[in-house]
Design a protein around this motif. Structure first.
Motif, PDB file in Angstrom:
ATOM      1  N   TYR A  17      25.338  51.881  69.421  1.00  0.00           N
ATOM      2  CA  TYR A  17      24.552  50.982  68.774  1.00  0.00           C
ATOM      3  C   TYR A  17      24.400  51.508  67.056  1.00  0.00           C
ATOM      4  CZ  TYR A  17      20.755  48.197  67.285  1.00  0.00           C
ATOM      5  OH  TYR A  17      19.865  47.126  66.707  1.00  0.00           O
ATOM      6  N   TYR A  18      23.867  52.576  66.842  1.00  0.00           N
ATOM      7  CA  TYR A  18      23.492  53.180  65.471  1.00  0.00           C
ATOM      8  C   TYR A  18      24.908  53.107  64.641  1.00  0.00           C
ATOM      9  CZ  TYR A  18      18.605  53.972  65.577  1.00  0.00           C
ATOM     10  OH  TYR A  18      17.473  53.900  65.647  1.00  0.00           O
ATOM     11  N   ARG A  19      26.040  53.438  65.538  1.00  0.00           N
ATOM     12  CA  ARG A  19      27.161  53.291  64.433  1.00  0.00           C
ATOM     13  C   ARG A  19      27.780  52.078  64.165  1.00  0.00           C
ATOM     14  NH1 ARG A  19      30.081  55.934  68.252  1.00  0.00           N
ATOM     15  NH2 ARG A  19      30.960  53.911  69.005  1.00  0.00           N
ATOM     16  N   ASP A  20      27.775  51.310  65.334  1.00  0.00           N
ATOM     17  CA  ASP A  20      28.443  50.025  65.108  1.00  0.00           C
ATOM     18  C   ASP A  20      27.551  48.880  64.266  1.00  0.00           C
ATOM     19  OD1 ASP A  20      30.498  50.935  66.531  1.00  0.00           O
ATOM     20  OD2 ASP A  20      30.069  50.076  68.367  1.00  0.00           O
ATOM     21  N   THR A  21      26.145  48.892  64.470  1.00  0.00           N
ATOM     22  CA  THR A  21      25.243  48.141  64.028  1.00  0.00           C
ATOM     23  C   THR A  21      24.542  48.392  62.585  1.00  0.00           C
ATOM     24  OG1 THR A  21      24.659  47.387  66.254  1.00  0.00           O
ATOM     25  CG2 THR A  21      22.933  46.628  64.457  1.00  0.00           C
ATOM     26  N   CYS A  22      24.151  49.950  62.511  1.00  0.00           N
ATOM     27  CA  CYS A  22      23.622  50.553  61.464  1.00  0.00           C
ATOM     28  C   CYS A  22      24.299  51.248  60.468  1.00  0.00           C
ATOM     29  CB  CYS A  22      22.401  51.161  62.019  1.00  0.00           C
ATOM     30  SG  CYS A  22      21.282  50.640  63.170  1.00  0.00           S
ATOM     31  N   GLY A  23      25.621  51.527  61.098  1.00  0.00           N
ATOM     32  CA  GLY A  23      26.546  52.405  60.058  1.00  0.00           C
ATOM     33  C   GLY A  23      26.061  53.811  59.887  1.00  0.00           C
ATOM     34  N   GLN A  24      25.216  54.224  61.001  1.00  0.00           N
ATOM     35  CA  GLN A  24      24.742  55.605  60.852  1.00  0.00           C
ATOM     36  C   GLN A  24      25.063  56.469  62.233  1.00  0.00           C
ATOM     37  OE1 GLN A  24      20.595  54.282  60.559  1.00  0.00           O
ATOM     38  NE2 GLN A  24      20.741  54.791  58.557  1.00  0.00           N
ATOM     39  N   ARG A  25      24.801  57.879  62.056  1.00  0.00           N
ATOM     40  CA  ARG A  25      24.868  58.741  63.196  1.00  0.00           C
ATOM     41  C   ARG A  25      23.349  59.071  63.520  1.00  0.00           C
ATOM     42  NH1 ARG A  25      28.014  62.370  61.444  1.00  0.00           N
ATOM     43  NH2 ARG A  25      29.905  61.869  62.499  1.00  0.00           N
ATOM     44  N   LEU A  26      23.132  59.071  64.854  1.00  0.00           N
ATOM     45  CA  LEU A  26      21.778  59.886  65.175  1.00  0.00           C
ATOM     46  C   LEU A  26      21.728  60.939  65.623  1.00  0.00           C
ATOM     47  CD1 LEU A  26      18.755  58.614  65.437  1.00  0.00           C
ATOM     48  CD2 LEU A  26      19.339  58.121  67.962  1.00  0.00           C
ATOM     49  N   ARG A  27      20.973  61.745  64.964  1.00  0.00           N
ATOM     50  CA  ARG A  27      21.030  63.156  65.172  1.00  0.00           C
ATOM     51  C   ARG A  27      19.506  63.714  65.769  1.00  0.00           C
ATOM     52  NH1 ARG A  27      25.582  66.069  64.444  1.00  0.00           N
ATOM     53  NH2 ARG A  27      27.152  65.291  63.160  1.00  0.00           N
ATOM     54  N   PRO A  28      19.408  64.904  66.509  1.00  0.00           N
ATOM     55  CA  PRO A  28      18.032  65.463  66.817  1.00  0.00           C
ATOM     56  C   PRO A  28      17.827  66.130  65.560  1.00  0.00           C
ATOM     57  CG  PRO A  28      19.850  66.670  67.836  1.00  0.00           C
ATOM     58  CD  PRO A  28      20.415  65.472  67.457  1.00  0.00           C
ATOM     59  N   PHE A  29      16.451  66.248  65.380  1.00  0.00           N
ATOM     60  CA  PHE A  29      15.863  67.098  64.504  1.00  0.00           C
ATOM     61  C   PHE A  29      16.310  68.556  65.018  1.00  0.00           C
ATOM     62  CE2 PHE A  29      12.861  63.581  63.536  1.00  0.00           C
ATOM     63  CZ  PHE A  29      13.276  63.453  62.085  1.00  0.00           C
ATOM     64  N   ASP A  30      15.769  69.560  64.030  1.00  0.00           N
ATOM     65  CA  ASP A  30      15.852  70.851  64.368  1.00  0.00           C
ATOM     66  C   ASP A  30      15.246  71.597  65.734  1.00  0.00           C
ATOM     67  OD1 ASP A  30      17.909  71.052  62.490  1.00  0.00           O
ATOM     68  OD2 ASP A  30      16.638  72.125  60.959  1.00  0.00           O
ATOM     69  N   GLY A  31      15.782  72.043  66.758  1.00  0.00           N
ATOM     70  CA  GLY A  31      15.146  72.358  67.926  1.00  0.00           C
ATOM     71  C   GLY A  31      14.402  71.341  68.708  1.00  0.00           C
ATOM     72  N   TYR A  32      15.266  70.123  68.392  1.00  0.00           N
ATOM     73  CA  TYR A  32      14.652  68.841  69.233  1.00  0.00           C
ATOM     74  C   TYR A  32      15.917  68.356  70.245  1.00  0.00           C
ATOM     75  CZ  TYR A  32      12.307  64.476  70.673  1.00  0.00           C
ATOM     76  OH  TYR A  32      11.876  63.594  71.136  1.00  0.00           O
ATOM     77  N   ASP A  33      15.565  68.001  71.226  1.00  0.00           N
ATOM     78  CA  ASP A  33      16.711  67.293  72.112  1.00  0.00           C
ATOM     79  C   ASP A  33      16.627  65.643  72.073  1.00  0.00           C
ATOM     80  OD1 ASP A  33      18.514  66.654  73.885  1.00  0.00           O
ATOM     81  OD2 ASP A  33      18.670  68.584  75.043  1.00  0.00           O
TER      82      ASP A  33
END
Length: 284
Positions: free
Chosen positions: A166-182
């Motif tokens: 969804y984030y890739r196709d709709t928002c043109g973004q990659r969703l990543r966790p913050f440091d130390g977060y899952d």
């Protein structure tokens, strides 16, 4: 219910409000004066005007909006009857749409929640009610933080895959966790009822115990707990470690976007192919 007769102060207030619109569109103002004079006993709190730059065929370019009480659906019916129109009822929302002297007349009111049969408004969502479908799952963005709501309790891997797509196709973004977060910690499985209030297109979801009539499993992905990274349209290999990358970042020193290697062990940055190379003068 219609009010009768209106006070002189109320009529004066409505007339003064109309006069503030005279520099923009005298036609709508004239129509407002006519409605006050012809229907003095009908509920009315105020006016607003609107102008459509590209109106639909057969739709007036200029409109006069009648402001009635937020939940005064009787006022919508009263004005519709007075203008020879039929109110449009969509769920809890009642709308008046009419045309007089080539000018549109519009008003709306919504039945209050306490007066509406919410149990009858419960429905099971389909693909027409959500933003999109991924991997056979119904997905919709909910709220203003980019969170996602999925119908069902799919496996964690499917939730993460759907969120990524969804984030890739709709928002043109990659969703990543913050440091130390899952990101898996952002998955919240619950039960909810979809309620067509005020309308089916503006539904609400209400979380309830699993044994509540009409309750279905839902999964809330708190995507705002992650970190978004813009993506380029073309994949390039990192000049340092040769890993494929679409990740972008902003270099405040260079003043433009740069490529970022996705490898945690590398994180090399290099200029975009179409980014201008700063001149010596720009660094002087």
């Amino acid at each position: 219910m219609p009010i009768s007769p209106p006070s002189a102060e109320r009529t004066q207030h409505l007339s003064e409000q109309l006069e503030r619109f005279t520099t923009r569109d005298d036609g709508q103002v004239a129509l407002g004066r006519r409605l006050i004079a012809d229907h003095p006993g009908l509920p009315l709190c105020g006016f607003a005007i609107s102008h459509s730059i590209e109106p639909e065929p057969g739709t007036p370019e200029h409109s006069l909006i009648l402001q009635v009480g937020e939940h005064d659906t009787d006022a919508i019916t009263a004005w519709a009857n007075a203008l020879g129109a039929q109110p449009v009822v969509d769920g809890a929302r009642h709308t008046l749409t009419a045309t007089l002297d080539g000018i549109g007349i519009w008003a709306t009111a919504t039945v209050a929640e306490d007066d509406y049969d919410m149990d009858q408004a419960v429905f099971t969502p389909t693909s027409d009610d959500v933003t999109c479908s991924y991997r056979g799952l119904l997905v919709t963005e909910i709220g203003e933080d980019g969170d996602l709501l999925l119908v069902g309790h799919p496996p964690v891997r499917d939730v993460l895959a759907v969120t990524s797509a969804y984030y890739r196709d709709t928002c043109g973004q990659r969703l990543r966790p913050f440091d130390g977060y899952d990101l898996t910690d952002s998955i919240n499985r619950r039960w909810g009822r979809f309620v067509a209030y005020p309308t089916r297109t503006e539904w609400q979801v209400r979380f309830v115990p699993s044994d509540t009539p009409g309750a279905i499993p839902v999964t809330w992905m708190h995507a705002h707990d992650g970190h978004t990274q813009d993506l380029a349209s073309v994949v390039e290999r990192c000049p340092n470690c040769r890993r494929p990358s679409r990740g972008l970042a902003y270099d405040p020193l260079e003043g433009h976007r740069v490529r970022v290697c996705p490898s945690p062990a590398c994180r090399h940055r290099w200029p975009l192919a179409d980014s201008p190379t700063p001149s010596v003068k720009e660094h002087a």
